[in-house]
Design a protein around this motif. Structure first.
Motif, short mmCIF file in Angstrom:
data_model
loop_
_atom_site.label_atom_id
_atom_site.label_comp_id
_atom_site.label_asym_id
_atom_site.label_seq_id
_atom_site.Cartn_x
_atom_site.Cartn_y
_atom_site.Cartn_z
N TYR A 6 -37.08 -20.20 22.99
CA TYR A 6 -37.50 -21.59 23.19
C TYR A 6 -38.12 -21.76 24.58
CZ TYR A 6 -34.78 -22.68 19.03
OH TYR A 6 -34.29 -22.73 17.73
N PRO A 61 -34.68 -17.57 18.33
CA PRO A 61 -33.97 -18.04 19.53
C PRO A 61 -33.37 -16.95 20.39
CG PRO A 61 -32.62 -18.37 17.57
CD PRO A 61 -33.95 -17.86 17.09
N ASP A 76 -41.14 -19.95 12.58
CA ASP A 76 -40.25 -20.66 13.49
C ASP A 76 -39.93 -19.78 14.71
OD1 ASP A 76 -40.20 -22.74 11.72
OD2 ASP A 76 -38.21 -22.28 10.90
N ARG A 99 -41.85 -23.05 25.43
CA ARG A 99 -42.06 -24.25 26.27
C ARG A 99 -42.97 -23.94 27.46
NH1 ARG A 99 -36.92 -25.17 29.45
NH2 ARG A 99 -37.85 -23.35 30.47
N GLU A 145 -30.82 -17.88 23.14
CA GLU A 145 -30.95 -19.27 23.60
C GLU A 145 -30.50 -20.31 22.59
OE1 GLU A 145 -34.61 -19.03 26.80
OE2 GLU A 145 -35.02 -19.79 24.79
N LYS A 146 -30.09 -21.47 23.12
CA LYS A 146 -29.84 -22.66 22.31
C LYS A 146 -31.16 -23.42 22.18
CE LYS A 146 -25.34 -21.98 22.26
NZ LYS A 146 -24.66 -21.54 21.01
N PRO A 147 -31.33 -24.21 21.11
CA PRO A 147 -32.57 -24.98 20.95
C PRO A 147 -32.82 -25.93 22.12
CG PRO A 147 -31.32 -24.97 18.91
CD PRO A 147 -30.43 -24.36 19.95
N ASP A 171 -40.69 -26.45 19.41
CA ASP A 171 -40.75 -25.64 18.19
C ASP A 171 -42.17 -25.12 18.03
OD1 ASP A 171 -42.31 -27.74 17.10
OD2 ASP A 171 -40.55 -28.70 16.21
#
Length: 470
Positions: A375, A402, A399, A379, A405-407, A412
């Motif tokens: 993510y 991850p 998709d 970003r 990582e956490k969302p 996305d």
């Protein structure tokens, strides 16, 4: 074994990782009893099991082997930062004060026993280190390699000497991929260092690009003063050294120490004359596919010349190199369709891979299937990812994978798609639907799967579908 003579049992937390599995194989070969945990089974963990390494896939303390419980003082636990701190098995070992080391430190302890060629860089290090390993293998059967990918020449990410006496010989050569993630490469003390590229990445670890550059300089300065640092011309100005020799290479810049001339493309392979400070090595047919590997090959030649390897052996190792799985990895090819799989997961890597394929198949339509990795990386580089993917004629976006990582809210794959100019872009995550979409494409296409996540699980089904269609 030195540091590990009193260790009889080794437990790996995250054994399925490419760096971890190489160490697991090393200790297994050395006669230690090796165990491991990973979140999910994969072709790599299944191969480890076939090699006699016990692997579990449930975070359950009751599954810790009785040997590790009974002989705590003979047990070493090796872990990777990718394993979360709330992992129950990790917690058990930590609370009970087991001998626990990070993967990177263990690699450093092993490599301290030998003459180390360390290959670092945000791009290109796996192929470069794998080619050097193949040259060392041609030079003698008594070198080591810890690789960040599966070399097709070895069918492994680990190369060990045939002669066990090499284990005790300080002069034995060892090539290792020096990973910048978590500043892992700072545990290494190379005789020869290679830096292929320095780019902004892992911004979950580093503050910014300046932080990355400063850390690469710290790595370079750890090189033995009697050795040298081999640096790509593109980033040479970023690397400052004190009392260590800097050797500069490039694809074709005649002002550098190592460069190629008389470059030609024949039947999908580049053939070059390699210019070195010691003369020209003529007509090298580069086994690694893609233009970027001309540059990487010059780095390999520089490192091996510094290690005292003969030109004939260097040429043999380069030409006999069969590639690395998931690096410009040709999966299927006939008169109408080509399918290539690649690990590219950074915008610059994507651009390089797509441009290389475009050069090889200039008249073909390029269809890319890309799975973003992390993510935070999506970003930080969404705009750059969009520009890279716009080099394709058609894009399927999966998709985000991850990994550790956490969302992140609002992050996305649509973040990339929304900035792309390419109107032939769709978002599909179901593997069966992706294969259906690919099979609908007209003959004459080149298909690429791209990414560092579990997109590798798509490779065999897609390859099989293409074989059945054709």
């Amino acid at each position: 074994m030195n540091h590990f003579d009193k260790i009889n049992y080794v437990y790996f937390l995250g054994v399925g990782g490419i760096g971890m599995s190489a160490l697991a194989r090393y200790f297994n070969f050395c006669g230690k009893k090796v165990f491991g945990y990973d979140l999910t089974a994969s072709p790599l963990t299944l191969k480890l099991e076939q090699e006699g390494i016990s692997v579990v896939y449930s975070d359950d303390v009751s599954l810790i082997p009785k040997e590790c419980l009974t002989y705590k003082d003979q047990t070493m636990v090796i872990f990777t930062p990718a394993v979360p701190q709330d992992n129950k098995i990790f917690g058990y070992f930590a609370v009970n004060r087991y001998f626990m080391l990070k993967r990177a430190r263990v690699l450093g302890m092993i490599s301290d026993n030998y003459s180390l060629i360390a290959v670092a860089g945000t791009h290109g290090k796996t192929t470069t280190s794998s080619v050097i390993a193949n040259i060392l293998r041609c030079n003698s059967r008594n070198s080591f390699a810890f690789l960040g990918g599966i070399s097709k020449n070895l069918d492994s990410n680990l190369m060990l000497p045939e002669n066990k006496e090499a284990f005790d010989d300080k002069k034995s050569l060892l090539v290792a991929e020096a990973d910048e993630f978590d500043r892992s490469f700072l545990w290494l003390t190379p005789q020869i260092s290679v830096i292929t590229y320095v780019d902004a990445d892992h911004l979950d670890i580093y503050k910014d690009r300046d932080d990355i550059i400063e850390t690469f300089n710290r790595f370079a300065q750890k090189t033995n003063p009697s050795g040298a640092v081999v640096v790509n011309k593109k980033i040479s100005d970023l690397i400052s050294l004190t009392n260590i020799k800097k050797i500069i290479y490039s694809e074709s810049d005649s002002e550098t120490d190592y460069y190629a001339e008389n470059i030609r493309l024949e039947n999908g392979s580049f053939i070059v004359d390699a210019c070195t400070p010691f003369g020209v090595i003529k007509d090298i047919k580069i086994g690694a596919k893609g233009r970027v590997n001309i540059e990487n090959t010059m780095a390999c030649i520089a490192a091996c010349k510094l290690a005292g390897i003969d030109d004939k052996i260097i040429k043999e190792g380069i030409e006999g190199f069969c590639g690395v799985k998931r690096r410009m990895d040709f999966q299927f090819q006939n008169s109408s369709t080509v399918y290539i799989d690649d690990y590219a997961h950074h915008p610059r890597e994507l651009s390089s891979t797509i441009s290389s394929v475009r050069e090889l198949f200039a008249d073909r339509r390029l269809i890319g299937i890309f799975q973003p990795h992390l993510y935070s990386r999506t970003r930080d580089f969404a705009t750059d990812f969009a520009k890279s993917l716009d080099l394709l004629d058609s894009v399927i976006l999966m998709d985000i994978y991850p990994a550790r990582e956490k969302p992140i809210p609002g992050v996305d794959s649509r973040l990339i798609a929304g900035q792309m100019k390419n109107k032939n872009t769709c978002l599909i995550n179901d593997k069966d639907k992706i294969i259906e979409k690919v099979l609908e494409q007209k003959d004459g296409s080149v298909i690429l799967t791209l990414g560092a996540g579990n997109i590798d699980r798509l490779v065999q089904p897609l390859k099989q579908a293409l074989e059945n269609k054709n």
